[in-house]
Design a protein around this motif. Sequence first.
Motif, PDB file in Angstrom:
ATOM      1  N   GLU A   1       0.036   8.175  -6.995  1.00 36.12           N
ATOM      2  CA  GLU A   1      -0.861   9.049  -6.237  1.00 36.12           C
ATOM      3  C   GLU A   1      -2.122   8.319  -5.794  1.00 36.12           C
ATOM      4  OE1 GLU A   1      -1.223  11.940  -4.822  1.00 36.12           O
ATOM      5  OE2 GLU A   1       0.863  12.477  -5.172  1.00 36.12           O
ATOM      6  N   ASN A   2      -2.505   7.268  -6.520  1.00 30.68           N
ATOM      7  CA  ASN A   2      -3.746   6.570  -6.183  1.00 30.68           C
ATOM      8  C   ASN A   2      -3.522   5.451  -5.170  1.00 30.68           C
ATOM      9  OD1 ASN A   2      -2.414   4.732  -7.849  1.00 30.68           O
ATOM     10  ND2 ASN A   2      -4.345   3.939  -8.713  1.00 30.68           N
ATOM     11  N   ILE A   3      -2.414   5.509  -4.443  1.00 35.11           N
ATOM     12  CA  ILE A   3      -2.106   4.447  -3.486  1.00 35.11           C
ATOM     13  C   ILE A   3      -3.192   4.342  -2.412  1.00 35.11           C
ATOM     14  CG2 ILE A   3      -0.780   5.837  -1.832  1.00 35.11           C
ATOM     15  CD1 ILE A   3       1.322   3.596  -1.863  1.00 35.11           C
ATOM     16  N   GLY A   4      -3.906   5.428  -2.191  1.00 34.37           N
ATOM     17  CA  GLY A   4      -4.974   5.423  -1.199  1.00 34.37           C
ATOM     18  C   GLY A   4      -6.254   4.780  -1.686  1.00 34.37           C
ATOM     19  N   ASP A   5      -6.314   4.395  -2.963  1.00 32.87           N
ATOM     20  CA  ASP A   5      -7.543   3.785  -3.490  1.00 32.87           C
ATOM     21  C   ASP A   5      -7.711   2.337  -3.047  1.00 32.87           C
ATOM     22  OD1 ASP A   5      -8.001   6.158  -4.735  1.00 32.87           O
ATOM     23  OD2 ASP A   5      -7.376   5.488  -6.731  1.00 32.87           O
ATOM     24  N   ALA A   6      -6.623   1.721  -2.625  1.00 35.95           N
ATOM     25  CA  ALA A   6      -6.710   0.327  -2.152  1.00 35.95           C
ATOM     26  C   ALA A   6      -7.250   0.350  -0.727  1.00 35.95           C
ATOM     27  CB  ALA A   6      -5.348  -0.340  -2.226  1.00 35.95           C
ATOM     28  N   LYS A   7      -8.548   0.416  -0.587  1.00 32.97           N
ATOM     29  CA  LYS A   7      -9.192   0.659   0.699  1.00 32.97           C
ATOM     30  C   LYS A   7      -8.963  -0.460   1.709  1.00 32.97           C
ATOM     31  CE  LYS A   7     -11.081   4.518  -0.637  1.00 32.97           C
ATOM     32  NZ  LYS A   7     -10.604   5.811  -0.093  1.00 32.97           N
ATOM     33  N   LEU A   8      -8.720  -1.676   1.240  1.00 32.22           N
ATOM     34  CA  LEU A   8      -8.552  -2.811   2.150  1.00 32.22           C
ATOM     35  C   LEU A   8      -7.087  -3.126   2.433  1.00 32.22           C
ATOM     36  CD1 LEU A   8     -11.329  -5.267   0.855  1.00 32.22           C
ATOM     37  CD2 LEU A   8     -11.456  -3.566   2.690  1.00 32.22           C
ATOM     38  N   LEU A   9      -6.171  -2.302   1.929  1.00 30.65           N
ATOM     39  CA  LEU A   9      -4.750  -2.568   2.098  1.00 30.65           C
ATOM     40  C   LEU A   9      -4.378  -2.525   3.583  1.00 30.65           C
ATOM     41  CD1 LEU A   9      -2.222  -3.107   0.367  1.00 30.65           C
ATOM     42  CD2 LEU A   9      -1.739  -0.658   0.505  1.00 30.65           C
ATOM     43  N   ARG A  10      -3.748  -3.595   4.035  1.00 34.96           N
ATOM     44  CA  ARG A  10      -3.343  -3.690   5.443  1.00 34.96           C
ATOM     45  C   ARG A  10      -1.820  -3.737   5.603  1.00 34.96           C
ATOM     46  NH1 ARG A  10      -6.863  -8.525   7.882  1.00 34.96           N
ATOM     47  NH2 ARG A  10      -6.110  -7.671   9.852  1.00 34.96           N
ATOM     48  N   ILE A  11      -1.128  -4.302   4.627  1.00 35.65           N
ATOM     49  CA  ILE A  11       0.331  -4.404   4.698  1.00 35.65           C
ATOM     50  C   ILE A  11       0.923  -3.875   3.394  1.00 35.65           C
ATOM     51  CG2 ILE A  11       2.299  -5.953   4.949  1.00 35.65           C
ATOM     52  CD1 ILE A  11       0.464  -7.910   6.395  1.00 35.65           C
ATOM     53  N   LEU A  12       1.796  -2.868   3.507  1.00 34.94           N
ATOM     54  CA  LEU A  12       2.492  -2.323   2.341  1.00 34.94           C
ATOM     55  C   LEU A  12       3.986  -2.308   2.655  1.00 34.94           C
ATOM     56  CD1 LEU A  12       2.475  -1.037  -0.451  1.00 34.94           C
ATOM     57  CD2 LEU A  12       2.161   1.198   0.660  1.00 34.94           C
ATOM     58  N   ARG A  13       4.740  -3.140   1.937  1.00 34.45           N
ATOM     59  CA  ARG A  13       6.180  -3.250   2.167  1.00 34.45           C
ATOM     60  C   ARG A  13       6.914  -2.930   0.861  1.00 34.45           C
ATOM     61  NH1 ARG A  13       8.280  -7.809   6.018  1.00 34.45           N
ATOM     62  NH2 ARG A  13       9.596  -6.014   6.505  1.00 34.45           N
ATOM     63  N   LEU A  14       7.593  -1.784   0.846  1.00 33.66           N
ATOM     64  CA  LEU A  14       8.323  -1.332  -0.340  1.00 33.66           C
ATOM     65  C   LEU A  14       9.772  -1.019   0.005  1.00 33.66           C
ATOM     66  CD1 LEU A  14       5.621   1.124  -1.778  1.00 33.66           C
ATOM     67  CD2 LEU A  14       5.978  -1.274  -2.376  1.00 33.66           C
ATOM     68  N   ASN A  15      10.281  -1.562   1.092  1.00 28.52           N
ATOM     69  CA  ASN A  15      11.621  -1.219   1.548  1.00 28.52           C
ATOM     70  C   ASN A  15      12.695  -1.741   0.598  1.00 28.52           C
ATOM     71  OD1 ASN A  15      10.605  -3.771   2.784  1.00 28.52           O
ATOM     72  ND2 ASN A  15      12.699  -3.957   3.483  1.00 28.52           N
ATOM     73  N   ARG A  16      13.859  -1.066   0.648  1.00 29.69           N
ATOM     74  CA  ARG A  16      15.045  -1.411  -0.134  1.00 29.69           C
ATOM     75  C   ARG A  16      14.768  -1.414  -1.639  1.00 29.69           C
ATOM     76  NH1 ARG A  16      19.320  -2.750   3.140  1.00 29.69           N
ATOM     77  NH2 ARG A  16      18.773  -3.251   5.289  1.00 29.69           N
ATOM     78  N   ASN A  17      14.263  -0.288  -2.100  1.00 31.80           N
ATOM     79  CA  ASN A  17      14.160   0.007  -3.517  1.00 31.80           C
ATOM     80  C   ASN A  17      14.806   1.370  -3.753  1.00 31.80           C
ATOM     81  OD1 ASN A  17      12.455  -2.077  -5.159  1.00 31.80           O
ATOM     82  ND2 ASN A  17      11.392  -1.927  -3.182  1.00 31.80           N
ATOM     83  N   SER A  18      14.417   2.041  -4.809  1.00 32.83           N
ATOM     84  CA  SER A  18      14.970   3.378  -5.098  1.00 32.83           C
ATOM     85  C   SER A  18      13.846   4.369  -5.346  1.00 32.83           C
ATOM     86  CB  SER A  18      15.903   3.314  -6.317  1.00 32.83           C
ATOM     87  OG  SER A  18      17.012   2.485  -6.046  1.00 32.83           O
ATOM     88  N   PHE A  19      12.751   4.229  -4.616  1.00 30.83           N
ATOM     89  CA  PHE A  19      11.649   5.189  -4.749  1.00 30.83           C
ATOM     90  C   PHE A  19      12.102   6.560  -4.267  1.00 30.83           C
ATOM     91  CE2 PHE A  19       9.230   1.144  -4.237  1.00 30.83           C
ATOM     92  CZ  PHE A  19       8.603   1.164  -5.467  1.00 30.83           C
ATOM     93  N   SER A  20      11.565   7.591  -4.885  1.00 30.13           N
ATOM     94  CA  SER A  20      11.944   8.962  -4.548  1.00 30.13           C
ATOM     95  C   SER A  20      10.695   9.824  -4.424  1.00 30.13           C
ATOM     96  CB  SER A  20      12.886   9.530  -5.616  1.00 30.13           C
ATOM     97  OG  SER A  20      12.266   9.501  -6.895  1.00 30.13           O
ATOM     98  N   GLY A  21      10.918  11.069  -4.031  1.00 26.55           N
ATOM     99  CA  GLY A  21       9.804  11.995  -3.928  1.00 26.55           C
ATOM    100  C   GLY A  21       9.065  11.869  -2.608  1.00 26.55           C
ATOM    101  N   PRO A  22       7.960  12.601  -2.466  1.00 25.93           N
ATOM    102  CA  PRO A  22       7.203  12.601  -1.208  1.00 25.93           C
ATOM    103  C   PRO A  22       6.298  11.371  -1.088  1.00 25.93           C
ATOM    104  CG  PRO A  22       6.144  14.035  -2.787  1.00 25.93           C
ATOM    105  CD  PRO A  22       7.393  13.538  -3.467  1.00 25.93           C
ATOM    106  N   ILE A  23       5.791  11.201   0.106  1.00 25.49           N
ATOM    107  CA  ILE A  23       4.796  10.144   0.334  1.00 25.49           C
ATOM    108  C   ILE A  23       3.438  10.675  -0.099  1.00 25.49           C
ATOM    109  CG2 ILE A  23       3.677   8.707   2.079  1.00 25.49           C
ATOM    110  CD1 ILE A  23       6.207   8.932   3.726  1.00 25.49           C
ATOM    111  N   PRO A  24       2.720   9.969  -0.973  1.00 28.99           N
ATOM    112  CA  PRO A  24       1.406  10.475  -1.426  1.00 28.99           C
ATOM    113  C   PRO A  24       0.457  10.688  -0.248  1.00 28.99           C
ATOM    114  CG  PRO A  24       2.120   8.604  -2.753  1.00 28.99           C
ATOM    115  CD  PRO A  24       3.073   8.684  -1.607  1.00 28.99           C
ATOM    116  N   ARG A  25      -0.206  11.810  -0.258  1.00 30.17           N
ATOM    117  CA  ARG A  25      -1.112  12.124   0.846  1.00 30.17           C
ATOM    118  C   ARG A  25      -2.294  11.178   0.886  1.00 30.17           C
ATOM    119  NH1 ARG A  25      -1.378  18.755   1.379  1.00 30.17           N
ATOM    120  NH2 ARG A  25       0.899  19.075   1.495  1.00 30.17           N
TER     121      ARG A  25
END
Length: 820
Positions: free
Chosen positions: A408-432
């Motif tokens: 849920e705290n994925i939005g705390d990384a204020k300087l994040l420019r590239i997030l690549r999580l493809n081809r895993n088994s993550f589930s559920g909604p995208i954190p707002r």
Amino acid sequence: MPTQHYFPSLPFSHEILCFIYIHPSIHFKGSNYKPPTMVMANPSLLLQSIFIIFLLPCLSWSCPEYQKQALLQFKSSVLAINSSLHTFDSWNSSSSCCLWNKVTCSSPSNSNSTSTSTATSSVVIELHLSNLSTQLMPSNLLAPLFFIRSLRVLDFSHNSISGQIPALGFGNLSNLVHLDLSSNWFNGSIPLQLFQLKYLWYLDMSSNSLSGELPEEIGNLTKLQQLSLSSNKFSNGVPSSILHLREFEELHLGNNSLSMEIPSDIGNLSNLSYLSLWKNKLTCGVPASMQKLNKLNSLYLEANLLTGEIPLWLFDFKDLQDLYLGGNNLTWNNNMKVVPKCRLLGLSLRSCGLQGDIPEWISTQTNLVVLILSHNKLSGSLPNALFRSSQLSTLSLSHNNFSGELPENIGDAKLLRILRLNRNSFSGPIPRSISRNSNLQILDLPYNRLSGNIFPVFDPQVNLLYADFSSNEFSGEVPTTFPPNIKALALGSNKFSRALPSNLTKLRNLRRLELQDNNISGELPNSLLQIPYLQVLNLRNNSLQGSIPKILSNLQNLRILDLSSNNLTGEIPIEFVNNLTGMIEASPIPTSQTSDFAVEISSSSKSFIIGIEVTELTVNWKKSKQGLSSHNIDMYFLLDLSNNQLSSEIPASLGALKALKMLNLSFNKFFGKIPTSFGDLQNVEGLDLSHNKLFGPIPFAFTKLQQLTTLDVSNNKLTGRIPIGGQMNTMADPNFYANNSGLCGFQIRVPCPGDLPPAPKLQEYDNKKEPWILLEAVGIGYPVGFLLTIGIIFVVGYFNPSPPSNSRHHHPHRLIRQRI
């Protein structure tokens, strides 16, 4: 690297002093200022003082005439190619070249001029000529500059100079200490004359097309501190003479084709702080001598063929900030306990065999800007601590076995420019909270099990350029909650339904929109034309109905349009193709508009570019589904209307789409003849017209299709001879012509009526030889026949004497038989 000045530049005050002397009235005439009495007592002395103080500096800052003329000649050559440049507006014959833009002269006291001008004159020592023009210029354009032998700094980077590096010319510039020829189009090998420049300490020829081996003579540049030859085509090994360069601080040889081992004694370069050998073909392991590089700050060994275990001592360098080891055959010892002495800013262990949870020691690296752990066997959930970093800019964990919901705290990384999580088994909604990442540019989440029908609402000011949510389990209406500047949106292979939302048009900067393999219904909205820059539109395999809108042709930049496997009806409107200029002419697209993205990342004291190759675009290409690499997607031009209910004749105007490489109209209800204009599709490689109701012959114009490799006209009502010539001679698979009314030709091994073998002709004789042949036959045949007859008579008479005369009438047949 930022431009640096190594010698005194022209003080601005001298220019002002010259102005004061030439225009004394500005300061003295009409002024209420009263000079001191002593000065007024001798006015001539005052004028002499002004002359000495003000005039001499003007003379001393005049460059030699031959240097001015050389620069003016160079200016003339450049303007002859690009007359719109304003860079040289200050370059004119009426002023000293020391006052010109991009020119720096020495101070008189430091001048070593060998010209005939006064000993106090200045000489040109620096030329900063980067970013002059994007138009191609020949390398001989540099010739006038080689007469300025006083040059110490020459920066000609980021231009479009082509051809070989002038060997003799640069050999004349024996005083050079700084030479930058990066980001041009130079080719060939490095001239050996460059390695005679004994004062050179900075040499940058990166991002060209130079090739060949790195010469051993490179070891002659004993004062060299920084060398960059990256992004060229150099091959073979790193020369051993490079170990003689004990002043070396930075060595950039990445992105070439260098092979063999890293020099085993590279640790002897004791001043080396930056070593970049990424993307080559280097083999064996990391040399143990590197342990002696106590000043090592950045090590880039990414994307080679290195083998062995990653050494533990790499984490003992106290000053190490960047460590890139991924993309090799190196292996990580998962039982190894690491206690780093360094504070890393960048770390890549891509495809290094990491297993289990993310190593605990990585959580101690709180200053990380770049973390790349993709293509491993990491598992478990993502730790919240990853997103507490105040500096994290790039996080790539793709191609692993992670599971669970995204933190849920994925939005705390204020300087994040590239997030690549493809081809895993993550589930559920995208954190707002992810919508709070105002710097986010690349969001890559395909091939997971993410779900939900509510997407985060991104602030319009967010810099998001690319978002990929394909191959998940999202549902509901197609989301439009993305910032208006987004350029690529991939939502394919989900469970989206309903009609396309009308407010999709607010994403007017989209270049790539992928909605294939969903359950989208309704008609194609006319509002799509309000996305004017769209280059790729993929709506394959949905439930779209109705006809193809005429105004869809207003999408003039379309290069790939896939509407296959829907329920579209009606005809292909003639207007549909008239304005598709993106498919009519294969014009190059600026890099900023393609589906590849490059992001500049700051790490330690350097900035570097991370190229992002996004997920492949899957299309029906030459009878099978293929992924088109995003790196080369601007090379593809495709129109696929197959598997619909379209009917009518095929409009001849489709033949105007000369840039098309693939045209698929199969599995529809088209009737009539195949347009002869299809012979104008000069770039087409695949043409599929199968499973329609087409009749008549295959146009002979198809023999002009020199790029054709796949042709399918099966299951129609075609008749006549299959054309012969060009690529049509290679279209010899009978399956691609099957189930037609009356096709014939060698391609399907069915002869045409005109192909019956001709009746045999009587033998004709050469009139010149016929009399001789007849005479020879008579001359030989007569005596042979005569002798043969006599011989037979003699033999017959010898073995069978004539019977008595009274028996001849009783045995007439016997005599005849004996004669035969």
